[in-house]
Each structure stands twice: as C-alpha cells, then as structure tokens.
Design a protein around this motif. Sequence first.
Motif, mmCIF file in Angstrom:
data_model
loop_
_atom_site.group_PDB
_atom_site.id
_atom_site.type_symbol
_atom_site.label_atom_id
_atom_site.label_comp_id
_atom_site.label_asym_id
_atom_site.label_seq_id
_atom_site.Cartn_x
_atom_site.Cartn_y
_atom_site.Cartn_z
ATOM 1 N N UNK A 61 10.221 -55.975 -7.483
ATOM 2 C CA UNK A 61 9.130 -56.740 -8.114
ATOM 3 C C UNK A 61 9.582 -57.335 -9.447
ATOM 4 N N UNK A 62 10.279 -56.537 -10.230
ATOM 5 C CA UNK A 62 10.765 -57.017 -11.521
ATOM 6 C C UNK A 62 11.822 -58.110 -11.358
ATOM 7 N N UNK A 63 12.630 -57.996 -10.319
ATOM 8 C CA UNK A 63 13.614 -59.039 -10.055
ATOM 9 C C UNK A 63 12.933 -60.366 -9.719
ATOM 10 N N UNK A 64 11.839 -60.297 -8.956
ATOM 11 C CA UNK A 64 11.082 -61.522 -8.626
ATOM 12 C C UNK A 64 10.439 -62.124 -9.875
ATOM 13 N N UNK A 65 9.834 -61.284 -10.708
ATOM 14 C CA UNK A 65 9.171 -61.815 -11.907
ATOM 15 C C UNK A 65 10.184 -62.323 -12.935
ATOM 16 N N UNK A 66 11.444 -61.919 -12.802
ATOM 17 C CA UNK A 66 12.489 -62.400 -13.708
ATOM 18 C C UNK A 66 12.863 -63.858 -13.450
ATOM 19 N N UNK A 67 12.401 -64.413 -12.346
ATOM 20 C CA UNK A 67 12.696 -65.825 -12.023
ATOM 21 C C UNK A 67 11.768 -66.784 -12.759
ATOM 22 N N UNK A 68 10.682 -66.292 -13.321
ATOM 23 C CA UNK A 68 9.695 -67.153 -13.990
ATOM 24 C C UNK A 68 10.319 -68.025 -15.078
ATOM 25 N N UNK A 69 11.220 -67.493 -15.930
ATOM 26 C CA UNK A 69 11.772 -68.347 -16.991
ATOM 27 C C UNK A 69 12.526 -69.569 -16.470
ATOM 28 N N UNK A 70 13.046 -69.491 -15.252
ATOM 29 C CA UNK A 70 13.757 -70.650 -14.699
ATOM 30 C C UNK A 70 12.808 -71.832 -14.557
ATOM 31 N N UNK A 71 11.576 -71.562 -14.133
ATOM 32 C CA UNK A 71 10.600 -72.642 -13.967
ATOM 33 C C UNK A 71 10.131 -73.179 -15.322
ATOM 34 N N UNK A 72 9.970 -72.277 -16.280
ATOM 35 C CA UNK A 72 9.573 -72.706 -17.621
ATOM 36 C C UNK A 72 10.686 -73.544 -18.255
ATOM 37 N N UNK A 73 11.931 -73.165 -18.002
ATOM 38 C CA UNK A 73 13.047 -73.927 -18.573
ATOM 39 C C UNK A 73 13.105 -75.343 -18.010
ATOM 40 N N UNK A 74 12.729 -75.536 -16.752
ATOM 41 C CA UNK A 74 12.692 -76.885 -16.175
ATOM 42 C C UNK A 74 11.758 -77.768 -16.988
ATOM 43 N N UNK A 75 10.593 -77.221 -17.345
ATOM 44 C CA UNK A 75 9.648 -77.980 -18.164
ATOM 45 C C UNK A 75 10.227 -78.251 -19.548
ATOM 46 N N UNK A 76 10.915 -77.262 -20.117
ATOM 47 C CA UNK A 76 11.548 -77.448 -21.426
ATOM 48 C C UNK A 76 12.613 -78.529 -21.397
ATOM 49 N N UNK A 77 13.426 -78.558 -20.331
ATOM 50 C CA UNK A 77 14.430 -79.612 -20.194
ATOM 51 C C UNK A 77 13.752 -80.979 -20.079
ATOM 52 N N UNK B 167 6.408 -50.652 -14.617
ATOM 53 C CA UNK B 167 6.755 -51.829 -13.810
ATOM 54 C C UNK B 167 5.707 -52.923 -13.965
ATOM 55 N N UNK B 168 4.430 -52.557 -13.829
ATOM 56 C CA UNK B 168 3.373 -53.564 -13.943
ATOM 57 C C UNK B 168 3.287 -54.143 -15.360
ATOM 58 N N UNK B 169 3.471 -53.294 -16.364
ATOM 59 C CA UNK B 169 3.403 -53.813 -17.734
ATOM 60 C C UNK B 169 4.602 -54.716 -18.031
ATOM 61 N N UNK B 170 5.762 -54.418 -17.439
ATOM 62 C CA UNK B 170 6.924 -55.282 -17.676
ATOM 63 C C UNK B 170 6.770 -56.613 -16.934
ATOM 64 N N UNK B 171 6.152 -56.589 -15.774
ATOM 65 C CA UNK B 171 5.853 -57.850 -15.075
ATOM 66 C C UNK B 171 4.888 -58.672 -15.931
ATOM 67 N N UNK B 172 3.880 -58.015 -16.487
ATOM 68 C CA UNK B 172 2.938 -58.711 -17.371
ATOM 69 C C UNK B 172 3.657 -59.266 -18.598
ATOM 70 N N UNK B 173 4.638 -58.510 -19.118
ATOM 71 C CA UNK B 173 5.423 -58.988 -20.249
ATOM 72 C C UNK B 173 6.193 -60.248 -19.868
ATOM 73 N N UNK B 174 6.798 -60.264 -18.673
ATOM 74 C CA UNK B 174 7.504 -61.468 -18.205
ATOM 75 C C UNK B 174 6.548 -62.662 -18.161
ATOM 76 N N UNK B 175 5.368 -62.445 -17.614
ATOM 77 C CA UNK B 175 4.383 -63.529 -17.490
ATOM 78 C C UNK B 175 3.937 -64.002 -18.872
ATOM 79 N N UNK B 176 3.617 -63.060 -19.746
ATOM 80 C CA UNK B 176 3.126 -63.395 -21.082
ATOM 81 C C UNK B 176 4.196 -64.117 -21.916
ATOM 82 N N UNK B 177 5.422 -63.627 -21.867
ATOM 83 C CA UNK B 177 6.501 -64.241 -22.645
ATOM 84 C C UNK B 177 6.757 -65.673 -22.188
ATOM 85 N N UNK B 178 6.730 -65.889 -20.904
ATOM 86 C CA UNK B 178 6.993 -67.236 -20.406
ATOM 87 C C UNK B 178 5.797 -68.151 -20.572
#
Length: 194
Positions: free
Chosen positions: A66-82, A167-178
């Motif tokens: 689950x954490x590996x899947x949520x770690x992909x979120x920054x890739x999508x945010x970076x596309x918008x940043x580029x 695990x759930x709080x770290x997924x939430x952290x990934x979502x919140x940070x991005x």
Amino acid sequence: MNNILVSIHSNKSIIKTFVYCNLFIFSAYAYTKVCEKEREMYISEKEKQEPEFPDGCCLERNQYRLLSCSSCIPAFVSIYGFKRGYWDLASFSLGGAITSVLYWTRPDYSWRRTLDVNFIRAAMLYHCLRGYNAEKGKIYLLINGVIIVLYITETQLYLKKRYWLFTYSHIFLHILANTSNFILYTGHIPRLTI
C-alpha cells in the motif's frame, strides 16, 4: 531621492538573503540532530525486537505494498510542476517518488531507507525555502506544520507496534504532502535570488 530608494531596496534584498541563508543553516542543523536521534531510536528498537516479519522487512507485505502505491503520488504532482515551469521543485517531487518507491518495495533498515528519508527531508526544506514568498506559501507552510506533527506521531505508532495505524497515517502523510506541493505549484512562486 531615487538613489535612496534603490539603496533601501538593495539593503532589504541583502537582509532577506541573510535571513534565507540563516534559516537554511538552522534548518540543516536541526535536521541533522533530528536524524541522529531518530536513527539511534530505530537502531535501538531494531536491536530489542526479534524479527517480526519473515522477509526481513519492517512491515507486512500488504502494508508496504500500500505504501509503495501511495509513493507514486509525487510523480503525478511533479508533472503539474513541470507544466507550470517549476523545474527545480518538480524535480524534487519526482525524485521523492523514485526514492520512496525504491524504499517501500522492500522496506528494511538499509541504505534505501537512509536515501529516501534524507532526500524527502532535503526536498521539503527546499520547497519551504522556495515557498516562503510564494503566492500560496502560507497555506503550504501551514500544511507542512501538520505534516511534521503527523510524522512524529506515526513514528510513535510504529515504535508501539501499531503497524496498520502507522501504514494508514503514512499513506495520509503522502497524500497531504503532495496536496501541499500541488497547492504551492498552483500559485506564483518567485525565483530564488541570492
């Protein structure tokens, strides 16, 4: 009169640069102290524990997938940043996705964890530095305050062996940070001048 105004503006620029540099130096110092303390805490906890997970990882397979899947979120945010032209910030977001996926595909206490944690912290420091005078900077910094509290809280959850809550709080952290990075990228971010 114009010379006085130019001189005042120049002095403000020097003071602002001085404040930025000192903020960065203080943050880097605080960061190294926090890293040392956290590393000591994890190593002592690891030595006290018998191996809980059979594959040598620090979580169960379902949790780190689950954490590996949520770690992909920054890739999508970076596309918008580029797309918005914030190449430096977007590169940090993309790098965060890469180091996080690398770590969470098999989370253990190896060099991959050190790389991920250090890269994410450096990216966060750089984003805070750039976001200080940004249009959406106040919102960004407020959310980062919440992220820091959440990170400290989830570390305690992990040490108390409440792995699913961690695990759930770290997924939430990934979502919140991005989400905070995305909000920052939607506004104007002035160039970093030194």
